[in-house]
Write an enzyme that holds these catalytic residues in place. Sequence first.
Site, short mmCIF file in Angstrom:
data_model
loop_
_atom_site.label_atom_id
_atom_site.label_comp_id
_atom_site.label_asym_id
_atom_site.label_seq_id
_atom_site.Cartn_x
_atom_site.Cartn_y
_atom_site.Cartn_z
N GLU A 46 -3.94 -4.71 17.83
CA GLU A 46 -2.77 -3.98 18.34
C GLU A 46 -2.89 -2.49 18.09
O GLU A 46 -2.50 -1.68 18.94
CB GLU A 46 -1.49 -4.53 17.69
CG GLU A 46 -0.19 -4.01 18.28
CD GLU A 46 0.37 -2.75 17.59
OE1 GLU A 46 1.41 -2.26 18.05
OE2 GLU A 46 -0.24 -2.28 16.60
N GLU A 47 -3.41 -2.13 16.93
CA GLU A 47 -3.43 -0.73 16.52
C GLU A 47 -4.39 0.12 17.36
O GLU A 47 -4.37 1.34 17.26
CB GLU A 47 -3.79 -0.61 15.03
CG GLU A 47 -2.76 -1.22 14.08
CD GLU A 47 -1.47 -0.41 14.01
OE1 GLU A 47 -1.37 0.62 14.71
OE2 GLU A 47 -0.56 -0.82 13.26
N HIS B 233 1.39 -8.61 15.33
CA HIS B 233 -0.03 -8.28 15.21
C HIS B 233 -0.49 -8.38 13.76
O HIS B 233 0.25 -8.07 12.82
CB HIS B 233 -0.35 -6.93 15.83
CG HIS B 233 0.15 -5.72 15.11
ND1 HIS B 233 -0.56 -5.11 14.10
CD2 HIS B 233 1.27 -4.97 15.28
CE1 HIS B 233 0.10 -4.03 13.68
NE2 HIS B 233 1.21 -3.92 14.38
N HIS C 90 1.71 3.53 8.07
CA HIS C 90 0.34 4.05 8.22
C HIS C 90 -0.04 4.91 7.01
O HIS C 90 -0.53 6.04 7.14
CB HIS C 90 0.19 4.83 9.52
CG HIS C 90 0.20 3.96 10.73
ND1 HIS C 90 -0.49 4.29 11.89
CD2 HIS C 90 0.80 2.78 10.99
CE1 HIS C 90 -0.30 3.34 12.80
NE2 HIS C 90 0.48 2.41 12.27
N ASP D 150 7.82 -6.26 15.05
CA ASP D 150 7.00 -5.19 14.48
C ASP D 150 7.88 -4.38 13.53
O ASP D 150 9.06 -4.69 13.35
CB ASP D 150 6.45 -4.30 15.62
CG ASP D 150 5.09 -3.69 15.28
OD1 ASP D 150 4.90 -3.28 14.12
OD2 ASP D 150 4.23 -3.63 16.17
N ASP E 215 2.85 -2.78 8.15
CA ASP E 215 2.65 -2.70 9.59
C ASP E 215 1.33 -3.40 9.90
O ASP E 215 0.28 -2.80 9.78
CB ASP E 215 2.63 -1.24 10.04
CG ASP E 215 2.43 -1.06 11.53
OD1 ASP E 215 2.46 -2.07 12.26
OD2 ASP E 215 2.21 0.09 11.96
#
Length: 364
Positions: free
Chosen positions: A219-220, A71, A328, A242, A187
Amino acid sequence: MSKINEELIKNSIKYSNLDGISSREEEIVNAIKEDLQNIDGLKFERDNLGSLAVIKKSKVENAPTIAIYTHMDEVGFMINHITPEGFIKFSPIGGWWGHVVLAQKLKITTSEGKEFIGVVGSTPPHLMNREAMQKVLSIDSMFIDLGLDKKEEVEALGIQVGDMITPYQETAFKSVNENRVIGKAHDNRISVVAGINIMKQLAELELDTNFIFVGTTQEEVGLRGARTSAFKWTPDVAFAIDVTFCYATPGMKQSSTKLGSGPALSLFDSYTIANKKLMNLVEKVAKEAEVKYTYDSMTGGGTDAGAVQLAKDGVKAMTISIPSRYMHSHNSMIDVHDVKEVSKLVVEFAKKFNKETLKGISFH
């Protein structure tokens, strides 16, 4: 440092520095196209949610298809309100913990592409009681301060509700350990870097399988691009690439998955249980190629594999992960050794895969 490590570090920094929250991934799409456009035999296609497919067709008739999914979006925010005093209120796009947002710099990108840096306002500890200091402040109570005093001043810059907000760093950078890069958006941009590396290696080979590198969108916020892209380009075998947790920091559970430990083969997460026959084949290829790996499992969260496996009548799918610290946040950390080894594993798998291999892992 080897030449391939230098290229991976360069690309890790480059893709970390790009900006693109869910639904705003065009900057990453353009970078992928630029990096792969001069390679013969690759075809680019898009779906209606914006995911990008880089396709390498086999000369074998009715060849099976392998696809990898990385992603392109990062966690970020979106403006939802501008106060009369010129402060900017915002909503999270993807998962955030309030502790890593306060007092950080954020970048606002307008619809015209103008960029402005602000700081998330915070209350000095002198003005807080003990109870307030022990709480995590909710994001809906935070605001961005641009140093302006009126809503009209903010709007005069072209800033408006709906504009994208991303974590701001001057640039990603190498740590003291030169194989490791610290930056935002690893990410999942580090997996995009792996995908580009994989396609460059496969471009030189004649395969008995079609191979598709899919940069997915959104994706998130719910694996959305994986769902639409797997419907449009449905593979026989799929790997979500990922990041996963690195368990070698204080307070984390004990695990062999850490920076430099190579690919982590995901047994399960909240959305996917790895196809067992596919897992066995990946393990076999890894051992033959002398790629060291660990196992991963998550009871919370998931990857694009969770959506891809449900396409049409089902796809054999699993996740191969790259360890990362501090996901994140403004500053996550990766090791390019893991990117190199994930790439090697996927390339070796693609070289060995054919119609007979597919039969061997299919239901009968």
